[in-house]
Each structure stands twice: as C-alpha cells, then as structure tokens.
Motif scaffolding. Structure first.
Motif, mmCIF file in Angstrom:
data_model
loop_
_atom_site.group_PDB
_atom_site.id
_atom_site.type_symbol
_atom_site.label_atom_id
_atom_site.label_comp_id
_atom_site.label_asym_id
_atom_site.label_seq_id
_atom_site.Cartn_x
_atom_site.Cartn_y
_atom_site.Cartn_z
ATOM 1 N N ASN A 173 -5.015 6.872 19.586
ATOM 2 C CA ASN A 173 -4.467 8.279 19.870
ATOM 3 C C ASN A 173 -5.101 9.554 19.459
ATOM 4 O OD1 ASN A 173 -2.731 10.010 21.256
ATOM 5 N ND2 ASN A 173 -1.475 10.143 19.419
ATOM 6 N N PHE A 174 -5.674 10.072 20.526
ATOM 7 C CA PHE A 174 -6.411 11.374 20.350
ATOM 8 C C PHE A 174 -5.231 12.703 20.640
ATOM 9 C CE2 PHE A 174 -10.171 9.099 20.162
ATOM 10 C CZ PHE A 174 -10.958 9.687 19.222
ATOM 11 N N ALA A 175 -4.414 12.275 21.117
ATOM 12 C CA ALA A 175 -3.286 13.510 21.755
ATOM 13 C C ALA A 175 -2.783 13.810 20.340
ATOM 14 C CB ALA A 175 -2.325 13.197 22.559
ATOM 15 N N PRO A 176 -2.473 14.978 20.055
ATOM 16 C CA PRO A 176 -1.828 15.482 18.763
ATOM 17 C C PRO A 176 -0.279 15.543 18.818
ATOM 18 C CG PRO A 176 -2.266 17.551 20.212
ATOM 19 C CD PRO A 176 -2.681 16.253 20.980
ATOM 20 N N ILE A 177 0.271 14.213 19.176
ATOM 21 C CA ILE A 177 1.678 13.860 19.000
ATOM 22 C C ILE A 177 1.887 12.677 18.472
ATOM 23 C CG2 ILE A 177 2.378 15.379 21.153
ATOM 24 C CD1 ILE A 177 2.928 12.488 22.490
ATOM 25 N N THR A 178 3.255 12.176 17.888
ATOM 26 C CA THR A 178 3.436 11.256 17.382
ATOM 27 C C THR A 178 4.058 10.200 18.588
ATOM 28 O OG1 THR A 178 3.926 12.244 15.237
ATOM 29 C CG2 THR A 178 4.847 9.897 15.650
ATOM 30 N N ILE A 179 3.194 9.109 18.597
ATOM 31 C CA ILE A 179 3.788 8.244 19.883
ATOM 32 C C ILE A 179 4.630 7.232 19.313
ATOM 33 C CG2 ILE A 179 2.773 6.340 21.310
ATOM 34 C CD1 ILE A 179 1.507 8.723 22.166
ATOM 35 N N LYS A 180 5.695 6.920 19.992
ATOM 36 C CA LYS A 180 6.729 5.738 19.714
ATOM 37 C C LYS A 180 6.182 4.464 20.468
ATOM 38 C CE LYS A 180 10.602 9.076 18.487
ATOM 39 N NZ LYS A 180 10.068 10.202 19.078
ATOM 40 N N VAL A 181 6.217 3.375 19.578
ATOM 41 C CA VAL A 181 5.862 2.061 20.207
ATOM 42 C C VAL A 181 6.759 1.200 19.563
ATOM 43 C CG1 VAL A 181 3.468 2.447 20.869
ATOM 44 C CG2 VAL A 181 4.159 1.776 18.656
ATOM 45 N N PRO A 182 7.111 -0.097 20.404
ATOM 46 C CA PRO A 182 8.124 -1.119 20.065
ATOM 47 C C PRO A 182 7.318 -1.851 18.803
ATOM 48 C CG PRO A 182 7.585 -1.329 22.360
ATOM 49 C CD PRO A 182 6.577 -0.197 21.920
ATOM 50 N N GLU A 183 8.003 -2.496 18.072
ATOM 51 C CA GLU A 183 7.541 -3.516 17.084
ATOM 52 C C GLU A 183 6.452 -4.241 17.506
ATOM 53 O OE1 GLU A 183 9.790 -3.817 13.990
ATOM 54 O OE2 GLU A 183 8.484 -5.363 12.946
ATOM 55 N N GLY A 184 5.393 -4.296 16.616
ATOM 56 C CA GLY A 184 4.421 -5.239 17.170
ATOM 57 C C GLY A 184 2.996 -4.571 17.625
ATOM 58 N N ILE A 185 3.395 -3.521 18.014
ATOM 59 C CA ILE A 185 2.301 -2.690 18.696
ATOM 60 C C ILE A 185 1.663 -1.574 17.836
ATOM 61 C CG2 ILE A 185 1.778 -0.874 20.739
ATOM 62 C CD1 ILE A 185 2.785 -3.608 21.585
ATOM 63 N N ILE A 186 0.306 -1.571 17.541
ATOM 64 C CA ILE A 186 -0.107 -0.646 16.636
ATOM 65 C C ILE A 186 -0.824 0.582 17.192
ATOM 66 C CG2 ILE A 186 -1.928 -0.533 14.443
ATOM 67 C CD1 ILE A 186 -2.202 -3.864 15.650
ATOM 68 N N VAL A 187 -0.351 1.916 16.590
ATOM 69 C CA VAL A 187 -0.981 3.041 17.011
ATOM 70 C C VAL A 187 -1.864 3.609 15.861
ATOM 71 C CG1 VAL A 187 -0.583 5.447 17.903
ATOM 72 C CG2 VAL A 187 0.821 3.542 18.575
ATOM 73 N N LYS A 188 -3.127 4.186 16.090
ATOM 74 C CA LYS A 188 -3.708 4.775 15.017
ATOM 75 C C LYS A 188 -3.991 6.174 15.529
ATOM 76 C CE LYS A 188 -3.854 1.981 11.780
ATOM 77 N NZ LYS A 188 -3.301 2.257 10.551
ATOM 78 N N ASN A 189 -3.870 7.113 14.944
ATOM 79 C CA ASN A 189 -4.134 8.728 15.341
ATOM 80 C C ASN A 189 -5.565 9.112 14.912
ATOM 81 O OD1 ASN A 189 -1.565 9.138 16.495
ATOM 82 N ND2 ASN A 189 -0.811 8.702 14.611
ATOM 83 N N LEU B 199 -7.412 -0.800 13.838
ATOM 84 C CA LEU B 199 -6.774 -1.550 15.024
ATOM 85 C C LEU B 199 -7.286 -3.085 15.170
ATOM 86 C CD1 LEU B 199 -6.921 1.138 17.816
ATOM 87 C CD2 LEU B 199 -4.744 0.463 16.487
ATOM 88 N N SER B 200 -8.736 -3.208 14.963
ATOM 89 C CA SER B 200 -9.247 -4.466 15.149
ATOM 90 C C SER B 200 -8.725 -5.636 14.302
ATOM 91 C CB SER B 200 -10.975 -4.319 15.456
ATOM 92 O OG SER B 200 -11.459 -4.252 14.122
ATOM 93 N N TYR B 201 -8.684 -5.098 12.528
ATOM 94 C CA TYR B 201 -8.125 -5.670 11.922
ATOM 95 C C TYR B 201 -6.635 -6.360 12.168
ATOM 96 C CZ TYR B 201 -5.493 -6.776 7.465
ATOM 97 O OH TYR B 201 -4.528 -7.435 6.769
ATOM 98 N N HIS B 202 -5.705 -5.218 12.433
ATOM 99 C CA HIS B 202 -4.624 -5.931 12.844
ATOM 100 C C HIS B 202 -4.289 -6.817 14.054
ATOM 101 C CE1 HIS B 202 -2.176 -3.264 10.126
ATOM 102 N NE2 HIS B 202 -2.912 -2.413 10.406
ATOM 103 N N LEU B 203 -5.351 -6.644 14.998
ATOM 104 C CA LEU B 203 -5.278 -7.630 16.143
ATOM 105 C C LEU B 203 -5.768 -8.862 15.491
ATOM 106 C CD1 LEU B 203 -6.563 -5.365 19.047
ATOM 107 C CD2 LEU B 203 -4.011 -6.263 18.773
#
Lengths: 210, 210
Positions: A173-189, B199-203
């Motif tokens: 994510n390049f957008a300057p906000i905190t993204i909420k995701v369900p368990e098991g989904i990964i977000v890196k900022n 991300l690729s590590y986690h996936l």
C-alpha cells in the motif's frame, strides 16, 4: 518452519542484497562480521538472524555467498516469479512500471487498473490499462497474487476490499492510510518518508554537534 | 547525545506514526506493550529504544502520547522544515512531488532539476524544472539541505558528486546503485522491493503450510 518477525525479514532482504553485491565482486565466502559491518549492525544480530535457518556457516570459514544467497532467496520466496496487479495509473503507478528492481527480485507487474476513463484502454509501459471494474476477471485470468495500491487515500480501502473478494491476499500500500483487512490477508505499507527522517536525524545531530 | 543506530531510528519513525494515530484517536497515554503490540515487536525493544532519551514514561502509567511524539519528532529532526532538491523529473520524481506524506513530516520539495531540455522551463506541480547545470546556484539560493536522486542508475553517481561540491550533505537515493560519498555525507537508499519481499515471504510460508 517457525514464523520469522518482520524486522528479521527486512534484514534478510538486506543481507540478500549484500550477498548479490559480494557475488558480483567474485567474493566466495563472507563472515557474519563482514555482513554486519557492511550493514552497520552487530554480528551477533546477523548470526541470530541466520541461525533461524540452520547452520550454513562454518566456524572460522564464514558463509558461502552463493549458497547463502540462494537459501535466503528461497526463504523470502523470491526464487520464484510473482504476478502483481497495480491499481492506479497515476505518477506512483507509472514510476513502479519502470522500476527495474521489481523484476530483478521476481516481481512482475502483469496488469494495471484505473477508474479514469481517459486512461482506460491506453497503454502504460507495455501494458493496457484496464477499468477497475474488471479487476476480478483479470486477477483470475492473470493469476495476480499481490496487488500494489497506488490510488488516492480515500479510495484505497474500497479497492483493497474489492480485491480481497477476488482472492488477492497480499497488498503493498502506497496510500497514506491504514488499511483494514480480514485475518490471513497481509498488507505492507510503503512509506517513502521513513528514510528522509533518518537523514533529518543525522543532519540535526551534526548541527547540534557543530 | 549518543549516536543512535539506523534500525533504531527507523523504529522511532514507526513509533512516531503510531503516536500520531493514537493522538488522532484522542488517546492520552500509551504503554510500551501497546506500542509494541501495534508494531509487532517486543515491548523490551520499545523500552530499550525509548530509554536512549531518558525516562519519559512513568512505571505503570505509560507514556503521554503528545509529549512522547514531540520528543521523538525533535530527536528525528522533523520538528523543523527541511528544504529538498529533487533531481530527475521523470515518473518517480513526479510521484514524489505529489506525495503529501513528505510535507506532513516537514520535508518540502523546493526545486526540481533535470537535464532534458524538453522538460527544463516547464512546470512539475507548482515548481519550474531547472536545468541540472544550475543546481549549485539554486541549491544555495533555496538553501537545499537534502537532495532526492530520482535519475537513471548510470547518472546517479555524477549527480551526487556535483551536489556534494555544492554543499549538499544528505541524499535519498532511488537509483538502484550504491552511491559512493566522502566521509560526513549521508546517503539513504529507498528500495521499494523490500516490502514486496516481506509479502512474498508470507505468501510462500502460507503455501508451504497449506
């Protein structure tokens, strides 16, 4: 395999680059002290990080650079190709299309999306810009595994929600906000001001000294 | 004040963002455990990082969010404005002009340079694109303290060499090469594939488990 913490993963990425450079310089073996010195961290930390994966190094002889690079690459999952969908064909998006480091590490942008009808159907690099409404169809067709979010902050959450529904599980994510995701989904900022803050720290410190 | 290591500085940047978010949520005090939990690191690490700067926290009460944010901001030098020169008006350069996070943290792009005569004299955002040959004149006039290098890899070293001669002492480098600089000059590299590797590590890990 035990779970590795995010800071460790980030250091492994750094070691991977160090090893690439050493291999380019035809250096066959390297000590944890040398890896530590190049990256300005303690050799105890380097040894601890590498110990997660069993003992590659031989005491007194150091690590074989090619073998260690290969092993770290395998741990990081960059020994395979990853298909990336890029959402947002603005300046950041276009910069990323040209960013050769991605391809070097196995990350291939396979599709681009935007909601601007002036952009849809046109080219960005070698790729046609798709309408965001087609994101699920294309994500499945192109087997997109990671999405890069380069849209304005107020649109980022919705875009991620839609992509999660299509089965995409990893986001940069390049957008300057905190993204909420369900368990098991990964977000890196990706926050490009972090490194600038390290510079401002050093400059401030020099001023105080001087 | 003792010198702080780069990984610590990077964590301080992270804490600074955490505190900003907590303050937005009207939260007055925070424990090291809470800061640690939000950022997925150990609370011992958080306490150690913050102990560099004396004891802000009260045992059992935690840290005052506003005071701690202010203190970290001062340590990082982001309680003042920094003037930035941007070299390269390509896609990455243009993306950075629009990047609002920079301004939020006190980093202001005051001048842009390129060597492409088709770009020189035109506007990028609100700023006129200057010819790279004018870099020293403008760097002095605008008091540029940090330069962001967003030029192709094969041009980056020369650009930095020129800017060092003009008195610029801190560089954020987007070009995928290692820049050599004299003692006392600081270079930080922005590598946008590091987070993708996490991300690729986690996936990969999920795949191996599944």
């Amino acid at each position: 395999m035990q779970k590795i913490s995010d800071p460790t993963i980030s250091r492994l990425s750094t070691y991977y680059r160090t090893l690439s450079r050493l291999i380019e310089q035809k250096i066959d073996t390297v000590s944890s002290e040398k890896i530590a010195h190049i990256n300005n961290i303690t050799s105890a930390q380097v040894r601890k990080d590498l110990s997660f994966f069993g003992a590659f190094g031989k005491r007194g002889l150091g690590y074989n650079t090619v073998a260690l690079k290969k092993e770290i690459g395998s741990i990081l999952g960059i020994d395979k190709k990853w298909n990336i969908g890029l959402v947002g064909a603005g300046n950041i998006g276009r910069a990323l299309i040209d960013y050769t480091e991605f391809k070097k590490q196995g990350f291939f942008i396979k599709a681009i999306f935007d909601n601007d009808l002036n952009k849809v159907g046109k080219k960005a690099g070698d790729l046609e810009i798709h309408h965001i409404d087609d994101v699920c169809y294309i994500a499945n067709k192109e087997n997109l595994e990671i999405a890069v979010i380069a849209v304005p902050a107020h649109k980022a959450q919705q875009v991620v929600d839609d992509l999660v529904k299509c089965g995409v599980r990893a986001f940069l994510n390049f957008a300057p906000i905190t993204i909420k995701v369900p368990e098991g989904i990964i977000v890196k900022n990706e926050n490009m001001s972090i490194e600038l803050e390290a510079l401002s720290y050093h400059l401030s410190r020099d001023k105080k000294k001087g």
